[in-house]
Design a protein around this motif. Structure first.
Motif, PDB file in Angstrom:
ATOM      1  N   GLY A 118       0.784  -1.223   0.000  1.00 46.28           N
ATOM      2  CA  GLY A 118       0.000   0.000   0.000  1.00 46.28           C
ATOM      3  C   GLY A 118       0.816   1.274   0.000  1.00 46.28           C
ATOM      4  O   GLY A 118       0.279   2.365   0.151  1.00 46.28           O
ATOM      5  N   ILE A 148       4.347   3.606  -1.752  1.00 51.24           N
ATOM      6  CA  ILE A 148       4.994   3.852  -3.031  1.00 51.24           C
ATOM      7  C   ILE A 148       6.390   4.360  -2.702  1.00 51.24           C
ATOM      8  O   ILE A 148       6.616   4.942  -1.639  1.00 51.24           O
ATOM      9  N   ALA A 197       5.709   2.525 -13.470  1.00 49.85           N
ATOM     10  CA  ALA A 197       4.749   2.242 -14.545  1.00 49.85           C
ATOM     11  C   ALA A 197       4.820   0.765 -14.922  1.00 49.85           C
ATOM     12  O   ALA A 197       3.786   0.124 -15.147  1.00 49.85           O
ATOM     13  N   VAL A 204       2.976  -1.250 -12.335  1.00 45.85           N
ATOM     14  CA  VAL A 204       1.540  -1.047 -12.428  1.00 45.85           C
ATOM     15  C   VAL A 204       0.979  -1.712 -13.678  1.00 45.85           C
ATOM     16  O   VAL A 204      -0.096  -2.316 -13.661  1.00 45.85           O
ATOM     17  N   VAL A 258      -1.968   0.824  -7.573  1.00 45.47           N
ATOM     18  CA  VAL A 258      -1.288   1.819  -6.741  1.00 45.47           C
ATOM     19  C   VAL A 258      -1.913   1.911  -5.368  1.00 45.47           C
ATOM     20  O   VAL A 258      -1.321   2.446  -4.451  1.00 45.47           O
ATOM     21  N   GLY A 274       3.345   6.991 -23.739  1.00 39.99           N
ATOM     22  CA  GLY A 274       2.271   7.534 -22.903  1.00 39.99           C
ATOM     23  C   GLY A 274       0.928   6.938 -23.276  1.00 39.99           C
ATOM     24  O   GLY A 274       0.134   6.565 -22.409  1.00 39.99           O
ATOM     25  N   ALA A 275       0.688   6.803 -24.587  1.00 38.27           N
ATOM     26  CA  ALA A 275      -0.592   6.270 -25.039  1.00 38.27           C
ATOM     27  C   ALA A 275      -0.753   4.821 -24.588  1.00 38.27           C
ATOM     28  O   ALA A 275      -1.834   4.418 -24.150  1.00 38.27           O
ATOM     29  N   ILE A 332       0.638   3.404 -21.956  1.00 35.20           N
ATOM     30  CA  ILE A 332       0.393   3.399 -20.505  1.00 35.20           C
ATOM     31  C   ILE A 332      -1.069   3.768 -20.214  1.00 35.20           C
ATOM     32  O   ILE A 332      -1.746   3.128 -19.406  1.00 35.20           O
ATOM     33  N   LEU A 333      -1.582   4.787 -20.920  1.00 30.83           N
ATOM     34  CA  LEU A 333      -2.969   5.196 -20.707  1.00 30.83           C
ATOM     35  C   LEU A 333      -3.918   4.071 -21.087  1.00 30.83           C
ATOM     36  O   LEU A 333      -4.876   3.770 -20.380  1.00 30.83           O
ATOM     37  N   SER A 335      -3.642   1.277 -18.428  1.00 25.50           N
ATOM     38  CA  SER A 335      -4.233   1.624 -17.142  1.00 25.50           C
ATOM     39  C   SER A 335      -5.732   1.833 -17.300  1.00 25.50           C
ATOM     40  O   SER A 335      -6.486   1.658 -16.347  1.00 25.50           O
ATOM     41  N   GLY A 336      -6.163   2.180 -18.511  1.00 27.12           N
ATOM     42  CA  GLY A 336      -7.589   2.299 -18.774  1.00 27.12           C
ATOM     43  C   GLY A 336      -8.276   0.962 -18.573  1.00 27.12           C
ATOM     44  O   GLY A 336      -9.313   0.862 -17.918  1.00 27.12           O
ATOM     45  N   SER A 393      -8.397   0.130 -14.892  1.00 28.39           N
ATOM     46  CA  SER A 393      -9.339   0.890 -14.081  1.00 28.39           C
ATOM     47  C   SER A 393     -10.772   0.445 -14.383  1.00 28.39           C
ATOM     48  O   SER A 393     -11.624   0.484 -13.522  1.00 28.39           O
ATOM     49  N   LYS A 442     -11.602  -2.045 -12.041  1.00 25.80           N
ATOM     50  CA  LYS A 442     -11.884  -1.560 -10.700  1.00 25.80           C
ATOM     51  C   LYS A 442     -13.341  -1.079 -10.600  1.00 25.80           C
ATOM     52  O   LYS A 442     -14.006  -1.284  -9.611  1.00 25.80           O
ATOM     53  N   LEU A 443     -13.821  -0.448 -11.675  1.00 26.88           N
ATOM     54  CA  LEU A 443     -15.165   0.109 -11.646  1.00 26.88           C
ATOM     55  C   LEU A 443     -16.212  -0.993 -11.685  1.00 26.88           C
ATOM     56  O   LEU A 443     -17.277  -0.863 -11.112  1.00 26.88           O
TER      57      LEU A 443
END
Lengths: 332, 337
Positions: free
Chosen positions: B75, B77, B273, B276, B282, B321-322, B324-325, B328-329, B332, B335-336
């Motif tokens: 928990g 970082i 990154a 993750v 995180v 970056g794209a 990673i997004l 992580s998209g 997430s 998670k939702l």
């Protein structure tokens, strides 16, 4: 409890500022108190403090809120604005148009970048640290791609260079701009419905949602405002350097986070005051100027900043522990 | 942990469920897809030489990432590990050069690991004692450690590293010459990553300590009520991350034949990154060794191989970056749901 905790921070910051000021004046034999030194500090402070303010807003909004993309936004805004302004108003005597186009474009880009962050976090449900890590890379990458790598030179355009270098009534223009932004943002935070809802969302997003606050809208507005603040920093950096580049201020991100945390902004959300942020930024700026004045290594500055951050954690935390036992929380 | 076994698909919907339960499968899919795309566009990617390059580049990042994995699982970082690594590699090199330049590799190894362990324990101590967010604490210690190194210890690159480190860095596990005459080799240092991965897996999956780490990452109050010594868990995960930072730093210097005090700091977000992207959240309580290793391969592949398929270097960061997004998209969404 939130404000009580920040008051400890603010007390610590006043003391730290006084010690640094007194110590610097003594060690430099009064040279530190020279008005010229204060002017140069007032000129350097705004860039980094504006970035820290963007980080602060993200932290207040809670849910692990943080904005790692502020430097990327600042540089991308400046690069885009530089390219657009140079192609629209390149001629002689078009200085005013150049400045207006530059500022408008930069603010627009900053708004868009912040909006993207906000949408990713509030609508797509990304963790803020991941969303802004990703967008940081994308924004920096776009800056590299648009400029091709080297700095976008802006040349000496009359009213534009004044934004970062000029002075008015003995005060540097960037400092005046900064003071205006500080006033505006602290008014938003303390005197508007939005500010109230932002703190509530940061304290307990679920409770805020059930009292009828549209928390996604709050988050989107917060990150958008952060984007705008970052682009103002970008304008000041570009004007000060007469150029824009993708890797300007690459060390600013951690310093911005450092300022926000030293200023007593709770990274778990819901609390944090503008006064704390400004005091922390001033303390770090004075420390860095004092060390420069004494001709000490820049690396000693890094060491001292880190030490100050750890000290602020130790002091503010042990004071709280003596008074009452805080809720046990894990590291976050 | 069985990476090689395919997901058990009982109904069309359970592919998604498998992803929810085993996020590392997504990482594996991304790695394979990316490898396929890169390899189809540029067959050079499928040669043993480029595989060796990939593994070599993954060694140090992988060692760091396994330390970060433990901290994330509990928990927290850690962003100070690159500064710890730079401190350990430089101070150790200086010390060994001045005291025992002919010592075998074991001596610098032990010194570097020792320094790393101490600095990591310091992180854990501050985080636990003052109930401070670990991001903030480790930003502070990162500045302190790096500032101390550069202000008080040295700023000069050391090209002639000690004999033992030099020999270890050049020691190859496999070595051959390709048809074009280029030499490809896999350094023995890669075995250290394998060993650390096995150790970390054993800790997380086969010991009570591993259970305690996940429990603390899930919820500190509940972990405390279960009688888990939270303080020891913090000290352990940060100490372990520091120890691996010391190890990774020394391996880095040995492989590059150079002790550079300015090295490594600035790459910490890449490593985080990678962890993750390997499925660790995180927010703590999750993460596997296999996932982390896949995340490392993914990030190293993105960093090193995009150039092979003609992505212009100016656009590389946008693509990273794209990705990673994108990744992580997907996490997430999980998670939702």
């Amino acid at each position: 409890m939130g404000s009580w905790l920040t008051d400890k921070h603010i007390r610590f910051l006043w003391v730290a500022n006084l010690i640094i000021l007194g110590g610097a004046a003594l060690v430099s034999r009064g040279q530190f108190l020279d008005p010229y030194n204060f002017q140069s500090m007032a000129k350097q402070l705004p860039e980094i403090a504006l970035l820290a303010m963007a980080v602060m807003l993200a932290m207040i909004s809670g849910g692990g809120g943080i904005d790692l993309s502020v430097v990327g936004i600042a540089n991308l805004s400046a690069i885009t604005a530089g390219i657009v302004a140079k192609s629209v108003a390149a001629g002689q005597g078009q200085g005013l148009e150049f400045t207006l186009v530059f500022v408008a474009t930069a603010l627009l880009v900053g708004t868009l970048c912040g909006l993207i962050n906000g949408l990713l976090i509030a609508r797509a449900g990304f963790a803020p640290i991941l969303a802004t890590l990703g967008t940081q890379l994308v924004f920096v990458g776009l800056g590299v791609a648009l400029s091709g790598g080297p700095a976008v030179s802006l040349g000496y355009v009359e009213p534009f260079v004044e934004l970062g270098n000029g002075s008015l009534l003995g005060l540097p223009v960037p400092f005046l701009i900064f003071a205006g932004v500080v006033g505006l943002v602290s008014w938003i935070l303390t005197r508007t419905r939005f500010g109230f809802r932002l703190y509530l969302t940061g304290t307990n997003a679920k409770a805020a949602y059930f009292t009828g606050i549209k928390t996604p809208t709050i988050l989107i507005s917060t990150y958008t405002l952060g984007g705008i603040l970052a682009s103002i920093a970008g304008i000041l950096i570009a004007s000060g350097a007469s150029s824009a580049k993708w890797d300007y201020g690459s060390s600013y991100l951690l310093i911005a986070i450092l300022i926000a945390v030293m200023g007593g902004i709770n990274p778990e959300g819901g609390s944090g005051k503008m006064l704390g942020l400004v005091l922390a930024a001033v303390a770090l700026q004075m420390l860095s100027s004092a060390l420069n004045l004494l001709g000490l290594s820049n690396f000693l500055k890094d060491f001292t900043w880190g030490l100050l951050l750890i000290l602020s954690i130790i002091f503010t935390s042990s004071w709280t522990r003596f008074s009452f036992s805080p809720g046990r929380k894990g590291p976050s | 942990m069985a990476l090689t076994s395919p997901p058990q698909t009982r109904s069309p919907f359970s592919v998604w469920q498998a992803l929810v339960q085993r996020p590392e499968l997504l990482t594996l899919t991304l790695v394979l897809l990316l490898a396929l795309v890169i390899g189809l566009i540029n067959p050079v990617f499928f040669t043993p030489q480029s595989l060796f390059d990939l593994l070599r580049a993954s060694t140090v990042t992988g060692i760091f990432a396994l330390g970060v994995l433990l901290v994330l699982a509990a928990g927290g970082i850690d962003v100070s590990f690159t500064a710890i690594a730079a401190f350990c590699l430089y101070t150790t090199t200086l010390l060994v050069l001045n005291v025992a330049p002919d010592a075998p590799f074991a001596l610098p190894l032990l010194i570097s690991i020792g320094f790393g362990l101490l600095l990591g324990l310091l992180n854990g101590l501050i985080v636990h004692r003052f109930r401070a967010p670990s991001l903030i604490v480790t930003i502070g210690t990162q500045y302190m450690i790096r500032g101390f190194l550069l202000a008080f210890i040295g700023t000069k690159h050391i090209m002639n590293i000690p004999e033992g480190m030099d020999r270890f860095g050049r020691w190859s596990l496999f070595q051959f010459t390709t048809a074009e005459g280029a030499r490809a080799s896999l350094p023995v240092a890669f075995l250290l990553l394998v060993a650390v991965a096995l150790l970390t897996w054993w800790i997380l999956s086969r010991t009570l300590l591993g259970r305690a780490i996940y429990a603390v990452g899930g919820s500190v109050p509940i972990a405390e009520r279960l009688g888990i010594p939270v303080r020891s868990v913090y000290l352990f995960v940060f100490g372990y991350a520091g120890l691996l930072a010391g190890l990774g730093g020394l391996v880095h210097a040995s492989l590059n034949q150079l002790a550079n005090p300015f090295d490594l700091v600035g790459t910490e977000l890449d490593v985080i990154a990678a962890v993750v992207l390997g499925g660790a959240r995180v927010t703590g309580g999750t993460g596997t060794v296999i996932g982390t290793l896949l995340g490392v391969v993914l990030v190293v592949m993105i960093n090193n191989s995009l150039i092979l398929i003609g992505v212009p270097s100016t656009w590389q960061k946008v693509v990273i970056g794209a990705i990673i997004l994108l990744a992580s998209g997907v996490f997430s969404r999980r998670k939702l749901a």
